[in-house]
Design a protein around this motif. Structure first.
Motif, short mmCIF file in Angstrom:
data_model
loop_
_atom_site.label_atom_id
_atom_site.label_comp_id
_atom_site.label_asym_id
_atom_site.label_seq_id
_atom_site.Cartn_x
_atom_site.Cartn_y
_atom_site.Cartn_z
N MET A 95 1.02 -1.00 -0.04
CA MET A 95 -0.39 -0.46 0.34
C MET A 95 0.55 1.61 0.42
O MET A 95 0.55 2.44 -0.72
N MET A 96 1.70 1.53 0.66
CA MET A 96 2.88 2.16 0.55
C MET A 96 3.78 2.75 -1.02
O MET A 96 3.89 3.35 -1.40
N SER A 97 3.69 1.29 -1.32
CA SER A 97 4.24 1.71 -2.30
C SER A 97 3.03 1.96 -4.14
O SER A 97 3.99 2.08 -5.00
N LEU A 102 -5.75 6.17 -3.62
CA LEU A 102 -7.14 5.48 -4.38
C LEU A 102 -6.31 3.85 -4.09
O LEU A 102 -7.46 3.15 -4.09
N ASP A 103 -5.55 4.06 -4.84
CA ASP A 103 -4.82 2.84 -5.85
C ASP A 103 -4.39 1.67 -4.09
O ASP A 103 -4.75 0.70 -4.31
N ALA A 104 -3.82 2.38 -3.53
CA ALA A 104 -3.74 2.03 -1.67
C ALA A 104 -4.99 1.28 -1.20
O ALA A 104 -4.75 0.03 -0.30
N ALA A 215 5.97 6.30 -3.89
CA ALA A 215 5.43 5.34 -4.74
C ALA A 215 6.79 4.36 -4.89
O ALA A 215 7.56 5.78 -5.87
N GLU A 216 6.48 3.26 -5.41
CA GLU A 216 7.59 2.33 -6.18
C GLU A 216 6.91 1.43 -6.78
O GLU A 216 6.65 0.51 -6.57
N PRO A 217 6.61 1.95 -8.46
CA PRO A 217 6.39 0.15 -9.02
C PRO A 217 6.82 -1.32 -8.77
O PRO A 217 6.24 -1.98 -8.92
N ALA A 221 4.86 -4.40 -7.05
CA ALA A 221 5.02 -5.33 -8.48
C ALA A 221 5.36 -7.45 -7.39
O ALA A 221 4.60 -7.42 -7.62
N ALA A 222 6.68 -6.65 -6.57
CA ALA A 222 6.74 -8.07 -6.26
C ALA A 222 6.04 -7.69 -5.44
O ALA A 222 5.61 -9.23 -4.52
#
Length: 343
Positions: A95-97, A102-104, A215-217, A221-222
């Motif tokens: 969630m932090m990433s 909204l995405d979180a 944010a860190e894509p 993903a991981a």
């Protein structure tokens, strides 16, 4: 809109995050919840196991004890605000990433049971707001109220820590303040609507769509891949434990060795034991859970003596049953018989 399933009382699919932090609050106030833990077939050591999953029934037992023992108004707010987003482990990092709050939130909805949720959460857009709603099996109960308080306090802290958002736009609560309105106003610092007909947490949509500084894509993903793998593991645990428990119950009053069940499941005893360990369980725990569930049904059945119940559960004598009922329910067989007569 996304949502998660309601838990059945015996479904052991949630991590005990709420219980861990509730124990800390109780310890800080000099209140022991160890007896409630024993009644839920848990220990402090098991609570700290990363593999442990608990049921709604187990969580409810401990929360009820805490509500009756801790002199804290709006106890759920106290427990919820203590939990940083990292308390949710891999999900918290995911969630932090996320790109935006909204995405979180949507990610939290998707994997809510892995976060230790005892509430059914839903999220959606209403007008110019993101609205997160909370539904509990018994919203009128003290436990249901606690869970809503804890959940909304947790979300509010997440918004403050991760996005720097000091308060939601509005909070709706499906219950009256009961003299504690000030506690809610002080914590949420926004408009509070009591007896609203639902439990809802509002945030301006434009605020929820602002980029998160964390944010860190690649990390996202991981972490999502890890969460998906964990979800598969939880399903496997449910299937394995449920199948073994069904065989154990069918065999009662006989207590068969694990090797017998391994043969029924077309595997070796060593492999079955290892698989149980991998999903945070054991043969003795499954047997104990089955006996406890069956015992609750037998004590509610008129005309059954303690000796008969002891036999049906596979105990050698009534003393063994007494030790178990004290650990499970905090009461003796005689007290349980009396309670059944009064209902």
């Amino acid at each position: 809109m996304s949502d998660g399933p309601f838990l059945t009382p015996s479904s052991a699919i949630i991590t005990p995050n709420i219980i861990r932090h509730l124990l800390r609050v109780a310890d800080d106030h000099g209140v022991s919840l160890d007896r409630a833990l024993r009644a839920a077939s848990l220990t402090r050591e098991s609570i700290d196991s990363p593999a442990l999953r608990v049921s709604y029934r187990q969580g409810r037992l401990i929360i009820e004890k805490a509500l009756g023992s801790l002199p804290i108004p709006a106890l759920g707010l106290e427990v919820g605000q203590r939990q940083p987003i990292t308390a949710s482990g891999v999900l918290g990092l995911a969630m932090m990433s996320s790109a935006t709050l909204l995405d979180a939130v949507e990610l939290g909805m998707r994997f809510q049971n892995l976060a230790g949720s005892m509430v059914r959460w839903q999220s959606g857009i209403e007008g110019g707001s993101v609205v997160v709603t909370a539904t509990v099996p018994d919203s009128a109960s003290a436990v249901g109220r606690f869970l809503v308080e804890e959940g909304f306090a947790n979300i509010t802290r997440m918004a403050r820590d991760v996005a720097g958002i000091p308060s939601p736009r509005q909070v709706e609560l499906d219950f009256a303040p009961d003299g504690h309105a000030r506690s809610y106003a002080d914590f949420f610092d926004c408009a509070i609507v009591f007896s609203a007909g639902r439990n809802a947490w509002h945030l301006p949509l434009h605020t929820a769509r602002e980029p998160l500084p964390t944010a860190e894509p690649w990390t996202l993903a991981a972490m999502v891949a890890a969460l998906e793998a964990e979800t598969r593991s939880v399903v496997e645990r449910q299937e394995l434990v449920a199948v073994l428990a069904a065989h154990v119950e069918d065999a009662l009053p006989l207590i068969r060795p694990l090797a017998d069940y391994a043969r029924l499941l077309a595997t070796s005893e060593r492999t079955l034991r290892r698989r149980l360990i991998d999903v945070g369980s054991s043969y003795s725990r499954v047997l104990d859970d089955v006996r406890k569930r069956v015992a609750s049904e037998l004590f509610a059945t008129p005309g059954l003596s303690t000796a008969e119940i002891s036999y049906r559960l596979g105990y050698e004598d009534e003393r063994s049953l007494r030790r178990s009922t004290l650990r499970w329910f905090g009461a003796s067989p005689a007290a349980l018989h009396g309670a059944a007569l009064r209902t």
